[in-house]
Design a protein around this motif. Structure first.
Motif, mmCIF file in Angstrom:
data_model
loop_
_atom_site.group_PDB
_atom_site.id
_atom_site.type_symbol
_atom_site.label_atom_id
_atom_site.label_comp_id
_atom_site.label_asym_id
_atom_site.label_seq_id
_atom_site.Cartn_x
_atom_site.Cartn_y
_atom_site.Cartn_z
ATOM 1 N N ALA A 105 0.829 -1.204 0.000
ATOM 2 C CA ALA A 105 0.000 0.000 0.000
ATOM 3 C C ALA A 105 0.862 1.251 0.000
ATOM 4 C CB ALA A 105 -0.942 -0.008 1.212
ATOM 5 N N ALA A 106 1.910 1.248 0.823
ATOM 6 C CA ALA A 106 2.809 2.402 0.874
ATOM 7 C C ALA A 106 3.452 2.654 -0.491
ATOM 8 C CB ALA A 106 3.891 2.166 1.938
ATOM 9 N N PHE A 107 3.857 1.551 -1.150
ATOM 10 C CA PHE A 107 4.475 1.704 -2.476
ATOM 11 C C PHE A 107 3.517 2.378 -3.448
ATOM 12 C CE2 PHE A 107 5.147 0.430 -6.815
ATOM 13 C CZ PHE A 107 6.483 0.723 -6.997
ATOM 14 N N TRP A 108 2.297 1.874 -3.536
ATOM 15 C CA TRP A 108 1.357 2.402 -4.529
ATOM 16 C C TRP A 108 0.916 3.821 -4.194
ATOM 17 C CZ3 TRP A 108 1.664 0.495 -8.987
ATOM 18 C CH2 TRP A 108 1.899 -0.866 -9.192
ATOM 19 N N LEU A 109 0.729 4.100 -2.901
ATOM 20 C CA LEU A 109 0.324 5.456 -2.518
ATOM 21 C C LEU A 109 1.450 6.456 -2.779
ATOM 22 C CD1 LEU A 109 -1.627 4.697 0.758
ATOM 23 C CD2 LEU A 109 -2.582 5.463 -1.430
ATOM 24 N N ARG A 110 2.681 6.046 -2.555
ATOM 25 C CA ARG A 110 3.821 6.908 -2.848
ATOM 26 C C ARG A 110 3.871 7.231 -4.337
ATOM 27 N NH1 ARG A 110 9.905 4.768 -1.900
ATOM 28 N NH2 ARG A 110 9.164 3.449 -3.587
ATOM 29 N N PHE A 111 3.405 6.280 -5.145
ATOM 30 C CA PHE A 111 3.397 6.444 -6.592
ATOM 31 C C PHE A 111 2.237 7.333 -7.045
ATOM 32 C CE2 PHE A 111 1.702 4.457 -10.627
ATOM 33 C CZ PHE A 111 2.641 5.001 -11.488
ATOM 34 N N VAL A 112 1.053 7.155 -6.465
ATOM 35 C CA VAL A 112 -0.168 7.784 -6.987
ATOM 36 C C VAL A 112 -0.463 9.130 -6.337
ATOM 37 C CG1 VAL A 112 -2.681 7.577 -7.139
ATOM 38 C CG2 VAL A 112 -1.228 5.614 -7.688
ATOM 39 N N LEU A 113 -0.336 9.225 -5.010
ATOM 40 C CA LEU A 113 -0.843 10.426 -4.333
ATOM 41 C C LEU A 113 -0.151 11.717 -4.776
ATOM 42 C CD1 LEU A 113 -1.628 9.258 -0.691
ATOM 43 C CD2 LEU A 113 -3.044 9.170 -2.765
ATOM 44 N N PRO A 114 1.150 11.704 -5.091
ATOM 45 C CA PRO A 114 1.763 12.976 -5.505
ATOM 46 C C PRO A 114 1.188 13.561 -6.791
ATOM 47 C CG PRO A 114 3.453 11.473 -4.732
ATOM 48 C CD PRO A 114 2.172 10.678 -4.823
ATOM 49 N N GLU A 115 0.398 12.785 -7.530
ATOM 50 C CA GLU A 115 -0.267 13.358 -8.714
ATOM 51 C C GLU A 115 -1.409 14.289 -8.330
ATOM 52 O OE1 GLU A 115 1.190 12.900 -11.406
ATOM 53 O OE2 GLU A 115 2.394 11.115 -11.010
ATOM 54 N N PHE A 116 -1.902 14.141 -7.112
ATOM 55 C CA PHE A 116 -3.101 14.898 -6.716
ATOM 56 C C PHE A 116 -2.749 16.273 -6.176
ATOM 57 C CE2 PHE A 116 -4.970 10.727 -6.839
ATOM 58 C CZ PHE A 116 -6.298 10.958 -7.161
ATOM 59 N N PRO A 117 -3.643 17.228 -6.384
ATOM 60 C CA PRO A 117 -3.539 18.480 -5.636
ATOM 61 C C PRO A 117 -3.837 18.200 -4.158
ATOM 62 C CG PRO A 117 -5.582 18.417 -6.900
ATOM 63 C CD PRO A 117 -4.792 17.194 -7.289
ATOM 64 N N PRO A 118 -3.576 19.147 -3.267
ATOM 65 C CA PRO A 118 -3.767 18.891 -1.838
ATOM 66 C C PRO A 118 -5.133 18.283 -1.538
ATOM 67 C CG PRO A 118 -2.657 20.971 -2.122
ATOM 68 C CD PRO A 118 -3.016 20.479 -3.504
ATOM 69 N N ALA A 119 -5.127 17.231 -0.730
ATOM 70 C CA ALA A 119 -6.346 16.484 -0.445
ATOM 71 C C ALA A 119 -6.194 15.764 0.881
ATOM 72 C CB ALA A 119 -6.620 15.475 -1.559
ATOM 73 N N VAL A 120 -7.324 15.240 1.367
ATOM 74 C CA VAL A 120 -7.306 14.323 2.503
ATOM 75 C C VAL A 120 -7.336 12.906 1.944
ATOM 76 C CG1 VAL A 120 -8.558 13.493 4.528
ATOM 77 C CG2 VAL A 120 -8.438 15.960 4.042
ATOM 78 N N HIS A 121 -6.366 12.094 2.330
ATOM 79 C CA HIS A 121 -6.246 10.743 1.806
ATOM 80 C C HIS A 121 -6.513 9.734 2.916
ATOM 81 C CE1 HIS A 121 -4.342 12.640 -1.686
ATOM 82 N NE2 HIS A 121 -3.527 13.270 -0.866
ATOM 83 N N CYS A 122 -7.557 8.966 2.756
ATOM 84 C CA CYS A 122 -7.930 7.958 3.752
ATOM 85 C C CYS A 122 -7.504 6.589 3.225
ATOM 86 C CB CYS A 122 -9.443 8.009 3.977
ATOM 87 S SG CYS A 122 -10.040 6.878 5.234
ATOM 88 N N ALA A 123 -6.546 5.978 3.894
ATOM 89 C CA ALA A 123 -5.933 4.750 3.387
ATOM 90 C C ALA A 123 -5.961 3.679 4.458
ATOM 91 C CB ALA A 123 -4.503 5.024 2.943
ATOM 92 N N VAL A 124 -6.670 2.579 4.188
ATOM 93 C CA VAL A 124 -6.868 1.563 5.210
ATOM 94 C C VAL A 124 -6.479 0.183 4.694
ATOM 95 C CG1 VAL A 124 -8.418 0.703 6.975
ATOM 96 C CG2 VAL A 124 -8.818 2.980 5.997
ATOM 97 N N VAL A 125 -5.256 -0.184 4.958
ATOM 98 C CA VAL A 125 -4.804 -1.576 4.822
ATOM 99 C C VAL A 125 -4.294 -1.910 6.198
ATOM 100 C CG1 VAL A 125 -3.141 -3.132 3.731
ATOM 101 C CG2 VAL A 125 -4.292 -1.351 2.374
ATOM 102 N N ASP A 126 -4.992 -2.770 6.897
ATOM 103 C CA ASP A 126 -4.949 -2.733 8.351
ATOM 104 C C ASP A 126 -5.019 -4.126 8.963
ATOM 105 O OD1 ASP A 126 -5.073 -1.749 10.923
ATOM 106 O OD2 ASP A 126 -7.169 -1.136 10.815
ATOM 107 N N PRO A 127 -3.940 -4.920 8.785
ATOM 108 C CA PRO A 127 -3.985 -6.280 9.352
ATOM 109 C C PRO A 127 -4.138 -6.275 10.869
ATOM 110 C CG PRO A 127 -1.767 -5.736 8.539
ATOM 111 C CD PRO A 127 -2.683 -4.656 8.062
ATOM 112 N N GLY A 128 -3.830 -5.145 11.518
ATOM 113 C CA GLY A 128 -3.945 -5.090 12.976
ATOM 114 C C GLY A 128 -5.254 -4.523 13.467
#
Lengths: 277, 277, 277
Positions: B43-66
């Motif tokens: 998840a960290a890899f893909w978000l590092r790749f995708v999120l910088p394309e966006f203008p400022p936003a709130v990003h809710c990301a839930v991959v949560d084995p715990g």
């Protein structure tokens, strides 16, 4: 807002969205388009789980194995929510869930007076999306659209709707609970309702029947009862209570349906292990 | 704008959207809901790749084995971006990527003061979506919401947040580069980070290490290095530099993971073929 | 409105959305991102089916096996619709469908003057999304954006576009119809165009050739012709006319591709059974 639910996969739902955009600029939110194919009961289960999270909206839900037959198209009001769906029962359980806890919210169903659609196989595009869009536009354009009364009035005055005499309903099976002399549960015969993407096996057994137990027998096999997946090792089985409130048979970081050999519709017997079940 | 990312499949994310709609009318954009299950690093890899394309936003990301354990819920500010995620490290690499190149953008993490949630298994709905929605509403409603300073001020004054002493972080493994006497790279021992939908094998080897080479040995096998899939015949293997800047082991019109027999976490050795690697 | 179509799976389309949001606040609607990989013909088929449902919009469609080669990037106007796509033919059949029935709607194609993109493998993000977003912003910001003439004028005055001399086109194969002495069809040799998610086998045979027949031989096998899936038992095969107007070889509650052993590109022979085919 219009929510969209189907078993259509892709790209069919986009055709529905195009049609809706010809009628209204209302926001469209996808609930799911990969629901089990042709299974109104599974659709009813998931919609009952998801739709109550939403503020009042028009919900267009098409899982429709009878498309092209003479089954009716329904509009169901549940408080200030409106469901648009084929008359195969999928709309009624979520409608009751949407109405729950709202004194002013009764559930009432209407049959849509459907003109000859453009196709006999894609009523999502040709019947349900246009009906949902027209209702959305009517609600957004009216003077009294807010609240259950406004929605009720809008539907009552819609020409293409007439009261549904006897809409098809879906009743989820009730589990059978065995109790000891003190009335405490000792065993329950339930049924698998759905399997989710993770392979989690969702039963019809209410979660309160297993809360407080540490172990339980699932079809004879001793299984830990845990609040979280992380309470057991990866690959290990557990019984937990899902976010819908029902007992699930799961595997941490694995698939419960495979480990427990359970499919939708299968019976499952839970027996307490020296504790109230 | 709120972006949504998870490994939930469907229809669970729709429940999160319903909850968010009760707090704010902000646009919601799905990043992905089919990320590898329970894998915060992917998840960290893909978000590092995708999120910088966006203008400022709130990003809710839930991959949560715990989920349901005592891991914290985090809010991380990166410039004018805000990430809301479990404290398992997935938020930190994308936060650094969002802050990169922005002098005013520091990364700061907060712990959410979470009340007892409605479930122990669906904190996407019960914890993270409401937090993201409340922050979004606060930013949109405030007088000084624009820019990193406005966002920082809004978070600082939010009662449910307190500074995170030591948020979990994820460090991607660094490849080991062997160089010749001139300092030119001749071999590199890397690791497979993720496999994408196409079966493309994304490694941790920076693309500049292979640019300019025509051939390279991948675990001993001579493989062409190409800028485009079309440079080799359908079914043929190639090494290329993906749009994220890392070396990929791919097959034109086929699956690289199968052809190269590589999985996430596997080591992969690249050796130059009479050229700087 | 911007529609988005690709074979990218996830999370790549989210990167395109982020880029678009840096240029315009226009609504984004996903058509599909799971189209058959690298198959412009399948993309053309589905877009021809779906896009005409939409009101005028900018449609960004990227199925691009030639990414990174010297194939052009195209902008195609069809009436008040605009398609942005690689020059591999996928845009032309839907453009003609969008123009159909609209006297003022001609189809005209432009080549995009593309600057060196950031990657050679993700032109969806680096080329097509920015072009679509800039056109959308230009149309929304202009004084005469409404109608085909306004769109034509906007594109004509866009610096980065120049007329396309000879855009690649895709022609769907035409079936061969055998007729009796009265000119009635008795047999047709068609081809499988696409298989949908349900396994429904969509051919290039126009539906009117089988309407009115009760039975037909599909590659020799006698098969009922029905208007609805429900007309045959679950698991049984049928020939029907899909919502796109073409003959399909399907199975009620099952997969037609398996039952009829047909794949995209396969020939299929339909022979009438004592009735006009």
């Amino acid at each position: 807002m219009i929510t969209l639910t189907s078993d259509f996969g892709s790209p069919y739902p986009a055709a529905m969205k195009g049609v809706i955009r010809r009628h209204t600029d209302a926001e469209m939110i996808d609930v799911a388009h990969d629901l089990p194919r042709g299974d109104p009961r599974a659709a009813a289960f998931w919609l009952r789980f998801v739709l109550p999270e939403f503020p009042p909206a028009v919900h267009c839900a098409v899982v429709d194995p009878g498309v092209g037959t003479d089954r009716d198209a329904l509009v169901v009001r549940a408080g200030a929510h409106v469901l648009v769906a084929p008359d195969n029962g999928l709309a009624m359980p979520p409608a009751r869930a949407l109405a729950e806890g709202d004194a002013a919210a009764e559930v009432e169903a209407f049959v849509v007076d459907v003109e000859e659609p453009a196709s006999q196989t894609f009523h999502g595009r040709d019947v349900f999306a246009p009906v949902a869009a027209r209702i959305r536009a009517r609600l957004d354009g009216g003077p009294a659209a807010a609240g259950p009364e406004g929605v009720a009035a809008a539907l009552d005055s819609t020409d293409e709707l007439s009261p549904a005499a006897d809409p098809v309903d879906i009743a989820f099976p009730e589990p059978t609970v065995e109790r000891d002399d003190d009335g405490d549960p000792v065993a329950v015969d339930g049924e698998v309702l759905v399997i989710d993407r993770f392979g989690n096996v969702v039963t019809n057994v209410p979660g309160e029947l297993v809360r407080g137990s540490d172990w339980i027998r699932v079809d004879g096999e001793l299984t830990p009862v845990a609040e979280t997946f992380g309470a057991v090792d990866p690959g290990d089985r557990l019984v937990t209570v899902g976010s819908h409130g029902y007992v699930e048979c799961d595997v941490n970081d694995g698939r419960g349906d495979g480990a427990f050999d359970l499919r939708p519709g299968d019976e499952v017997r839970l027996v307490g292990d020296n504790v109230s079940i």
